[in-house]
Design a protein around this motif. Sequence first.
Motif, mmCIF file in Angstrom:
data_model
loop_
_atom_site.group_PDB
_atom_site.id
_atom_site.type_symbol
_atom_site.label_atom_id
_atom_site.label_comp_id
_atom_site.label_asym_id
_atom_site.label_seq_id
_atom_site.Cartn_x
_atom_site.Cartn_y
_atom_site.Cartn_z
ATOM 1 N N LYS A 15 0.827 -1.196 0.000
ATOM 2 C CA LYS A 15 0.000 0.000 0.000
ATOM 3 C C LYS A 15 0.866 1.252 0.000
ATOM 4 C CE LYS A 15 -4.303 -1.650 2.049
ATOM 5 N NZ LYS A 15 -5.304 -1.419 3.113
ATOM 6 N N ARG A 16 1.915 1.232 0.785
ATOM 7 C CA ARG A 16 2.805 2.389 0.840
ATOM 8 C C ARG A 16 3.445 2.634 -0.520
ATOM 9 N NH1 ARG A 16 5.327 0.960 4.930
ATOM 10 N NH2 ARG A 16 7.188 0.005 4.021
ATOM 11 N N THR A 17 3.886 1.563 -1.169
ATOM 12 C CA THR A 17 4.485 1.697 -2.495
ATOM 13 C C THR A 17 3.473 2.229 -3.498
ATOM 14 O OG1 THR A 17 6.033 -0.113 -2.035
ATOM 15 C CG2 THR A 17 5.654 0.448 -4.342
ATOM 16 N N THR A 18 2.251 1.712 -3.431
ATOM 17 C CA THR A 18 1.209 2.183 -4.342
ATOM 18 C C THR A 18 0.940 3.662 -4.135
ATOM 19 O OG1 THR A 18 0.182 -0.005 -4.416
ATOM 20 C CG2 THR A 18 -1.189 1.872 -5.059
ATOM 21 N N ARG A 19 0.847 4.080 -2.879
ATOM 22 C CA ARG A 19 0.638 5.514 -2.596
ATOM 23 C C ARG A 19 1.760 6.352 -3.219
ATOM 24 N NH1 ARG A 19 -0.770 3.505 2.799
ATOM 25 N NH2 ARG A 19 -3.000 3.897 3.174
ATOM 26 N N GLU A 20 2.992 5.945 -2.984
ATOM 27 C CA GLU A 20 4.133 6.726 -3.447
ATOM 28 C C GLU A 20 4.169 6.798 -4.977
ATOM 29 O OE1 GLU A 20 7.358 4.675 -1.628
ATOM 30 O OE2 GLU A 20 7.057 5.587 0.349
ATOM 31 N N LEU A 21 3.947 5.674 -5.632
ATOM 32 C CA LEU A 21 4.036 5.643 -7.092
ATOM 33 C C LEU A 21 2.891 6.412 -7.744
ATOM 34 C CD1 LEU A 21 5.184 1.967 -7.711
ATOM 35 C CD2 LEU A 21 6.525 4.034 -8.067
ATOM 36 N N ARG A 22 1.679 6.230 -7.249
ATOM 37 C CA ARG A 22 0.554 6.935 -7.854
ATOM 38 C C ARG A 22 0.623 8.433 -7.582
ATOM 39 N NH1 ARG A 22 -1.153 3.759 -11.920
ATOM 40 N NH2 ARG A 22 -0.519 1.672 -11.237
ATOM 41 N N LEU A 23 1.119 8.817 -6.418
ATOM 42 C CA LEU A 23 1.323 10.235 -6.146
ATOM 43 C C LEU A 23 2.380 10.802 -7.086
ATOM 44 C CD1 LEU A 23 0.829 12.789 -4.495
ATOM 45 C CD2 LEU A 23 2.491 11.945 -2.824
ATOM 46 N N VAL A 135 -15.218 12.069 -3.410
ATOM 47 C CA VAL A 135 -14.140 11.652 -2.518
ATOM 48 C C VAL A 135 -12.796 11.621 -3.256
ATOM 49 C CG1 VAL A 135 -13.377 9.813 -0.972
ATOM 50 C CG2 VAL A 135 -15.823 10.255 -1.266
ATOM 51 N N PRO A 136 -11.758 12.195 -2.661
ATOM 52 C CA PRO A 136 -10.418 12.118 -3.259
ATOM 53 C C PRO A 136 -9.709 10.839 -2.823
ATOM 54 C CG PRO A 136 -10.305 13.441 -1.287
ATOM 55 C CD PRO A 136 -11.755 13.020 -1.431
ATOM 56 N N GLY A 137 -8.538 10.603 -3.375
ATOM 57 C CA GLY A 137 -7.731 9.458 -2.963
ATOM 58 C C GLY A 137 -6.434 9.436 -3.745
ATOM 59 N N LEU A 138 -5.571 8.514 -3.364
ATOM 60 C CA LEU A 138 -4.291 8.357 -4.054
ATOM 61 C C LEU A 138 -4.354 7.274 -5.120
ATOM 62 C CD1 LEU A 138 -1.879 8.673 -1.017
ATOM 63 C CD2 LEU A 138 -2.151 10.301 -2.883
ATOM 64 N N TRP A 149 -4.707 8.307 2.422
ATOM 65 C CA TRP A 149 -3.473 8.447 3.189
ATOM 66 C C TRP A 149 -3.412 7.506 4.386
ATOM 67 C CZ3 TRP A 149 0.604 10.818 1.286
ATOM 68 C CH2 TRP A 149 0.428 11.803 0.306
ATOM 69 N N GLY A 150 -4.478 6.734 4.611
ATOM 70 C CA GLY A 150 -4.461 5.741 5.672
ATOM 71 C C GLY A 150 -4.988 6.232 7.003
ATOM 72 N N TYR A 154 -12.507 9.317 5.666
ATOM 73 C CA TYR A 154 -13.634 9.144 4.749
ATOM 74 C C TYR A 154 -14.365 7.828 4.998
ATOM 75 C CZ TYR A 154 -13.287 13.334 1.924
ATOM 76 O OH TYR A 154 -13.333 14.639 1.497
ATOM 77 N N ASP A 155 -13.638 6.757 5.287
ATOM 78 C CA ASP A 155 -14.308 5.490 5.573
ATOM 79 C C ASP A 155 -15.211 5.625 6.800
ATOM 80 O OD1 ASP A 155 -13.294 3.784 3.516
ATOM 81 O OD2 ASP A 155 -11.368 3.745 4.545
ATOM 82 N N ALA A 156 -14.723 6.253 7.854
ATOM 83 C CA ALA A 156 -15.529 6.425 9.067
ATOM 84 C C ALA A 156 -16.753 7.291 8.790
ATOM 85 C CB ALA A 156 -14.680 7.029 10.174
#
Length: 201
Positions: A15-23, A135-138, A149-150, A154-156
Amino acid sequence: MLAVTVPPPSAPRGKRTTRELRLAMRDAMTAGARAQASARIAAAVEVLLTARCAAGATIGLYAGKGTEVDTAPLAAAVARHGLAVAYPRVQAGSRTLAFHAVTEEALAVVPPFGLREPRPDAPPVALEAIAAFVVPGLAFDRAGGRLGWGRGYYDATLAQVPGALRIGVAFDCQLVERIPAEAHDIALHYIITEAATHVVS
């Protein structure tokens, strides 16, 4: 567009890698390309909202930060159709976002996340009164999965209003094959990019 191979995000490291790469891919878009893509996304969301929401309904809309999809064109478009807009505010000690009826011009940058938010004394809007949330997201997948961002805000929040329409907006480079769902994750109904509207349910 960058050619990047993303490993399956099946673990926290994934997940961290996906966040970094998509950002990184989102940041690599030129300002002009982001503006054009944001306008196309706004037009597609406008069509959806005006078809699914009654006149006078309230839309929960975020104010873009950095290289996120710019929602200013969408705010102007829905207002022309008689829809109201409410913006979120992070509440200390709570995972549920508070929404307020303000214009984007009335928002202020608030620490620690640097988001543009309403003032706490701005007119509140009950979550139950919001017909649809944009809703935004990475990263997103076509099954309605979303990776933010973890922090889980938004989920809550969306868990409190299961009947509301849930729309994820992102640039096409932010789509991935699969985002593994966890128990607290709330799936979206639509994922809209500049290239397509992906209908989940």
